[in-house]
Design a protein around this motif. Structure first.
Motif, PDB file in Angstrom:
ATOM      1  N   LEU A 152      12.550 -23.124   2.614  1.00  0.00           N
ATOM      2  CA  LEU A 152      12.247 -23.639   1.283  1.00  0.00           C
ATOM      3  C   LEU A 152      11.447 -22.632   0.473  1.00  0.00           C
ATOM      4  CD1 LEU A 152      11.142 -27.291   2.168  1.00  0.00           C
ATOM      5  CD2 LEU A 152      13.395 -26.543   1.385  1.00  0.00           C
ATOM      6  N   PRO A 153      11.741 -22.498  -0.826  1.00  0.00           N
ATOM      7  CA  PRO A 153      10.955 -21.570  -1.656  1.00  0.00           C
ATOM      8  C   PRO A 153       9.524 -22.064  -1.837  1.00  0.00           C
ATOM      9  CG  PRO A 153      12.523 -22.815  -2.993  1.00  0.00           C
ATOM     10  CD  PRO A 153      12.831 -23.135  -1.577  1.00  0.00           C
ATOM     11  N   HIS A 154       8.604 -21.131  -2.015  1.00  0.00           N
ATOM     12  CA  HIS A 154       7.207 -21.495  -2.236  1.00  0.00           C
ATOM     13  C   HIS A 154       7.070 -22.231  -3.568  1.00  0.00           C
ATOM     14  CE1 HIS A 154       5.575 -19.405   1.216  1.00  0.00           C
ATOM     15  NE2 HIS A 154       6.325 -18.355   0.916  1.00  0.00           N
ATOM     16  N   GLY A 155       6.189 -23.193  -3.609  1.00  0.00           N
ATOM     17  CA  GLY A 155       5.939 -23.935  -4.831  1.00  0.00           C
ATOM     18  C   GLY A 155       6.828 -25.146  -5.012  1.00  0.00           C
ATOM     19  N   LEU A 156       7.880 -25.280  -4.206  1.00  0.00           N
ATOM     20  CA  LEU A 156       8.770 -26.429  -4.318  1.00  0.00           C
ATOM     21  C   LEU A 156       8.039 -27.703  -3.901  1.00  0.00           C
ATOM     22  CD1 LEU A 156      11.762 -27.266  -4.863  1.00  0.00           C
ATOM     23  CD2 LEU A 156      12.114 -27.085  -2.390  1.00  0.00           C
ATOM     24  N   ARG A 157       8.189 -28.764  -4.691  1.00  0.00           N
ATOM     25  CA  ARG A 157       7.511 -30.027  -4.374  1.00  0.00           C
ATOM     26  C   ARG A 157       8.483 -31.164  -4.090  1.00  0.00           C
ATOM     27  NH1 ARG A 157       2.903 -32.256  -7.788  1.00  0.00           N
ATOM     28  NH2 ARG A 157       2.554 -33.255  -5.774  1.00  0.00           N
ATOM     29  N   ASP A 158       9.509 -31.308  -4.926  1.00  0.00           N
ATOM     30  CA  ASP A 158      10.442 -32.423  -4.767  1.00  0.00           C
ATOM     31  C   ASP A 158      11.656 -31.981  -3.964  1.00  0.00           C
ATOM     32  OD1 ASP A 158       8.910 -34.301  -6.211  1.00  0.00           O
ATOM     33  OD2 ASP A 158       9.562 -33.382  -8.090  1.00  0.00           O
ATOM     34  N   VAL A 159      11.917 -32.711  -2.878  1.00  0.00           N
ATOM     35  CA  VAL A 159      12.999 -32.369  -1.960  1.00  0.00           C
ATOM     36  C   VAL A 159      13.746 -33.640  -1.575  1.00  0.00           C
ATOM     37  CG1 VAL A 159      11.866 -30.311  -1.006  1.00  0.00           C
ATOM     38  CG2 VAL A 159      11.405 -32.561   0.010  1.00  0.00           C
ATOM     39  N   ALA A 160      14.773 -33.473  -0.741  1.00  0.00           N
ATOM     40  CA  ALA A 160      15.517 -34.614  -0.208  1.00  0.00           C
ATOM     41  C   ALA A 160      15.608 -34.471   1.301  1.00  0.00           C
ATOM     42  CB  ALA A 160      16.912 -34.672  -0.829  1.00  0.00           C
ATOM     43  N   LEU A 161      15.695 -35.619   1.986  1.00  0.00           N
ATOM     44  CA  LEU A 161      15.689 -35.614   3.449  1.00  0.00           C
ATOM     45  C   LEU A 161      16.958 -36.242   4.009  1.00  0.00           C
ATOM     46  CD1 LEU A 161      12.094 -37.025   4.161  1.00  0.00           C
ATOM     47  CD2 LEU A 161      12.744 -34.657   3.705  1.00  0.00           C
ATOM     48  N   SER A 162      17.309 -35.816   5.208  1.00  0.00           N
ATOM     49  CA  SER A 162      18.280 -36.522   6.037  1.00  0.00           C
ATOM     50  C   SER A 162      17.761 -36.440   7.465  1.00  0.00           C
ATOM     51  CB  SER A 162      19.680 -35.907   5.925  1.00  0.00           C
ATOM     52  OG  SER A 162      19.667 -34.549   6.334  1.00  0.00           O
ATOM     53  N   VAL A 163      18.192 -37.378   8.307  1.00  0.00           N
ATOM     54  CA  VAL A 163      17.678 -37.450   9.678  1.00  0.00           C
ATOM     55  C   VAL A 163      18.839 -37.411  10.658  1.00  0.00           C
ATOM     56  CG1 VAL A 163      16.271 -38.764  11.310  1.00  0.00           C
ATOM     57  CG2 VAL A 163      15.734 -38.844   8.862  1.00  0.00           C
ATOM     58  N   ASN A 164      18.726 -36.557  11.671  1.00  0.00           N
ATOM     59  CA  ASN A 164      19.725 -36.486  12.735  1.00  0.00           C
ATOM     60  C   ASN A 164      19.621 -37.751  13.587  1.00  0.00           C
ATOM     61  OD1 ASN A 164      21.294 -35.893  14.990  1.00  0.00           O
ATOM     62  ND2 ASN A 164      20.699 -33.736  15.011  1.00  0.00           N
ATOM     63  N   GLU A 165      20.712 -38.495  13.698  1.00  0.00           N
ATOM     64  CA  GLU A 165      20.683 -39.765  14.433  1.00  0.00           C
ATOM     65  C   GLU A 165      20.262 -39.590  15.891  1.00  0.00           C
ATOM     66  OE1 GLU A 165      24.394 -41.737  14.040  1.00  0.00           O
ATOM     67  OE2 GLU A 165      24.197 -42.067  11.874  1.00  0.00           O
ATOM     68  N   ARG A 166      20.572 -38.433  16.478  1.00  0.00           N
ATOM     69  CA  ARG A 166      20.211 -38.196  17.884  1.00  0.00           C
ATOM     70  C   ARG A 166      18.701 -38.080  18.073  1.00  0.00           C
ATOM     71  NH1 ARG A 166      23.748 -33.029  19.261  1.00  0.00           N
ATOM     72  NH2 ARG A 166      22.808 -32.483  17.268  1.00  0.00           N
ATOM     73  N   ASP A 167      17.973 -37.852  16.982  1.00  0.00           N
ATOM     74  CA  ASP A 167      16.520 -37.697  17.072  1.00  0.00           C
ATOM     75  C   ASP A 167      15.775 -38.951  16.645  1.00  0.00           C
ATOM     76  OD1 ASP A 167      16.169 -34.908  17.979  1.00  0.00           O
ATOM     77  OD2 ASP A 167      17.289 -34.454  16.165  1.00  0.00           O
ATOM     78  N   ILE A 168      16.497 -40.075  16.591  1.00  0.00           N
ATOM     79  CA  ILE A 168      15.883 -41.384  16.328  1.00  0.00           C
ATOM     80  C   ILE A 168      15.984 -42.212  17.598  1.00  0.00           C
ATOM     81  CG2 ILE A 168      15.928 -43.463  14.909  1.00  0.00           C
ATOM     82  CD1 ILE A 168      17.417 -41.874  12.766  1.00  0.00           C
ATOM     83  N   LEU A 169      14.856 -42.677  18.112  1.00  0.00           N
ATOM     84  CA  LEU A 169      14.839 -43.479  19.334  1.00  0.00           C
ATOM     85  C   LEU A 169      14.064 -44.759  19.084  1.00  0.00           C
ATOM     86  CD1 LEU A 169      14.170 -40.187  20.282  1.00  0.00           C
ATOM     87  CD2 LEU A 169      15.027 -41.225  22.366  1.00  0.00           C
ATOM     88  N   VAL A 170      14.539 -45.847  19.669  1.00  0.00           N
ATOM     89  CA  VAL A 170      13.933 -47.162  19.450  1.00  0.00           C
ATOM     90  C   VAL A 170      13.431 -47.722  20.771  1.00  0.00           C
ATOM     91  CG1 VAL A 170      14.283 -49.493  18.535  1.00  0.00           C
ATOM     92  CG2 VAL A 170      15.543 -47.556  17.535  1.00  0.00           C
ATOM     93  N   PHE A 171      12.199 -48.213  20.766  1.00  0.00           N
ATOM     94  CA  PHE A 171      11.590 -48.778  21.967  1.00  0.00           C
ATOM     95  C   PHE A 171      10.909 -50.099  21.647  1.00  0.00           C
ATOM     96  CE2 PHE A 171      11.412 -44.134  22.350  1.00  0.00           C
ATOM     97  CZ  PHE A 171      12.138 -43.948  23.527  1.00  0.00           C
ATOM     98  N   GLU A 172      10.834 -50.962  22.646  1.00  0.00           N
ATOM     99  CA  GLU A 172      10.100 -52.205  22.483  1.00  0.00           C
ATOM    100  C   GLU A 172       8.641 -51.890  22.193  1.00  0.00           C
ATOM    101  OE1 GLU A 172       9.124 -56.257  25.068  1.00  0.00           O
ATOM    102  OE2 GLU A 172      10.469 -54.720  25.864  1.00  0.00           O
ATOM    103  N   LYS A 173       8.073 -52.522  21.178  1.00  0.00           N
ATOM    104  CA  LYS A 173       6.722 -52.163  20.728  1.00  0.00           C
ATOM    105  C   LYS A 173       5.673 -52.439  21.786  1.00  0.00           C
ATOM    106  CE  LYS A 173       3.639 -52.365  16.761  1.00  0.00           C
ATOM    107  NZ  LYS A 173       2.394 -52.402  17.522  1.00  0.00           N
ATOM    108  N   ASP A 174       5.752 -53.571  22.450  1.00  0.00           N
ATOM    109  CA  ASP A 174       4.741 -53.909  23.457  1.00  0.00           C
ATOM    110  C   ASP A 174       4.782 -52.963  24.655  1.00  0.00           C
ATOM    111  OD1 ASP A 174       5.084 -57.492  22.957  1.00  0.00           O
ATOM    112  OD2 ASP A 174       3.909 -55.981  21.890  1.00  0.00           O
TER     113      ASP A 174
END
Length: 367
Positions: A344-366
């Motif tokens: 990313l260039p220096h000074g940039l503030r507004d960006v957009a995101l995407s998330v790789n599904e393989r890096d999302i994991l779900v676990f029971e909270k307790d």
């Protein structure tokens, strides 16, 4: 001759090491208590012949205690230890350390300052006549590339060289199992990679079964054929580095191998709503409270517009990578991301995101 700082330059060609008959070391429901507090809680684990097994976990997880039990320095309060299916410690058996055929390499190397390097390596060869013991010690020093320092004293060696002397001393009796307690913690970060690689090569050549204690997940992944992750005296998960990273059993295992963001929610219609969209929750009942873990490395940051707008709150240059702190809609919780430093260039503030599904994991909270 002055020693080189790394302890690696000018290594002599190592002789082919004498083959050790590697053993299988098994812990069966091993327990240990100290002043009424349970420190090991029923661990069953096997180190297979010739493998490097890493015991990984935070301070107080029981790693070193388990190693000391294997060495015979501590006695377990329950369970058994078996070496090649023969009980060496159990309800009616306790083989002393010197009769187990198990070597132990201490965290601080424990070299005797008043003895030469050769005498330090010979120290554990008590069952051999002195000439034979000295010859065997010299072979061990040649194996780690330090024969030229045989008549020197430990204080003239660098930290890396002292570590290799300690390794030579541990391997000289040709143990069937070698135990190593945080063997690289005393080395400076500049040397760790090279000394670690050299040590692994020597272990492979000697063919001894090795159990290595570490609190560093990357070190465990670099060295271990398998990794046993411990927490509060319990075995959390055991497997290859790929298995523990890609299929962690719980949130603790996930966080130990990756930096993560955490979000909490409830399952509704097989999904949980998060600031970055609905995440599938197969296997969880409707209404279940869950924690969603998102690896920092799985977040992609773009200059162009995208489905998840974000604003950069802070960025920290770390050399090859940058650590970003981002504000995203629908949450007051900052999101962290780790990206390539030149992305990313220096000074940039507004960006957009995407998330790789393989890096999302779900676990029971307790859990």
């Amino acid at each position: 001759m002055a020693s080189d700082p790394s302890g690696l330059n000018g290594i002599e060609t190592r002789p082919a090491p004498a083959v050790t008959f590697a053993a299988r070391l098994a812990f069966e429901d091993v327990r240990h208590s100290y002043h009424g507090k349970e420190t090991i809680r029923g661990i069953s684990l096997t180190a297979e012949p010739g493998e490097v097994l890493c015991l990984l976990g935070p301070s107080g997880s029981g790693k070193t205690t388990l190693l000391r039990i294997a060495a015979g320095i501590e006695a377990q309060t329950g369970g058994r230890l078996l070496l090649n299916d023969q009980e060496i410690a159990g309800p009616a058996t306790f083989l002393p350390p010197e009769r187990r055929g198990i070597g132990l390499m201490f965290q601080d190397f424990a070299l005797f300052p008043h003895m030469t390097i050769l005498e330090n390596v010979r120290f554990g060869l008590t069952d051999m006549a002195k000439p034979a013991a000295l010859a065997e010690a010299m072979v061990a020093l040649e194996r780690v590339g330090l024969a030229r320092y045989a008549q020197k004293y430990p204080h003239v060696l660098s930290g890396g060289e002292q570590q290799r002397v300690a390794l030579a001393r541990a391997l000289a009796p040709r143990p069937a199992v070698l135990l190593m307690d945080e063997p690289f913690s005393g080395l400076d970060s500049r040397l760790k990679d090279s000394i670690r690689a050299e040590t692994l090569t020597i272990l492979r050549e000697s063919r001894a079964t090795a159990i290595v204690v570490t609190h560093d997940a990357e070190e465990a992944m670099r060295m271990g054929d398998r990794i046993a992750l411990l927490r509060d005296g319990c075995l959390v998960q055991v497997g290859t580095s790929e298995e523990l990273y890609l299929r962690p059993k719980d949130l603790f295992a996930t966080a130990f191998f990756s930096e993560i963001n955490e979000f909490h929610g409830r399952v509704r219609g097989n999904v949980v709503e998060t600031p970055f969209g609905a995440v599938p929750t197969n296997g969880f009942s409707d209404g279940a409270r869950v924690t969603v873990a998102v690896r920092l490395s799985g977040i992609r940051v773009h200059e162009a517009e995208g489905s998840i707008p974000a604003r950069i709150l802070a960025r920290r240059f770390l050399g090859v990578v940058e650590l970003l702190e981002l504000a995203i809609p629908n949450t007051d919780q900052p999101l962290r991301a780790r990206i390539r430093a030149d992305q990313l260039p220096h000074g940039l503030r507004d960006v957009a995101l995407s998330v790789n599904e393989r890096d999302i994991l779900v676990f029971e909270k307790d859990a």
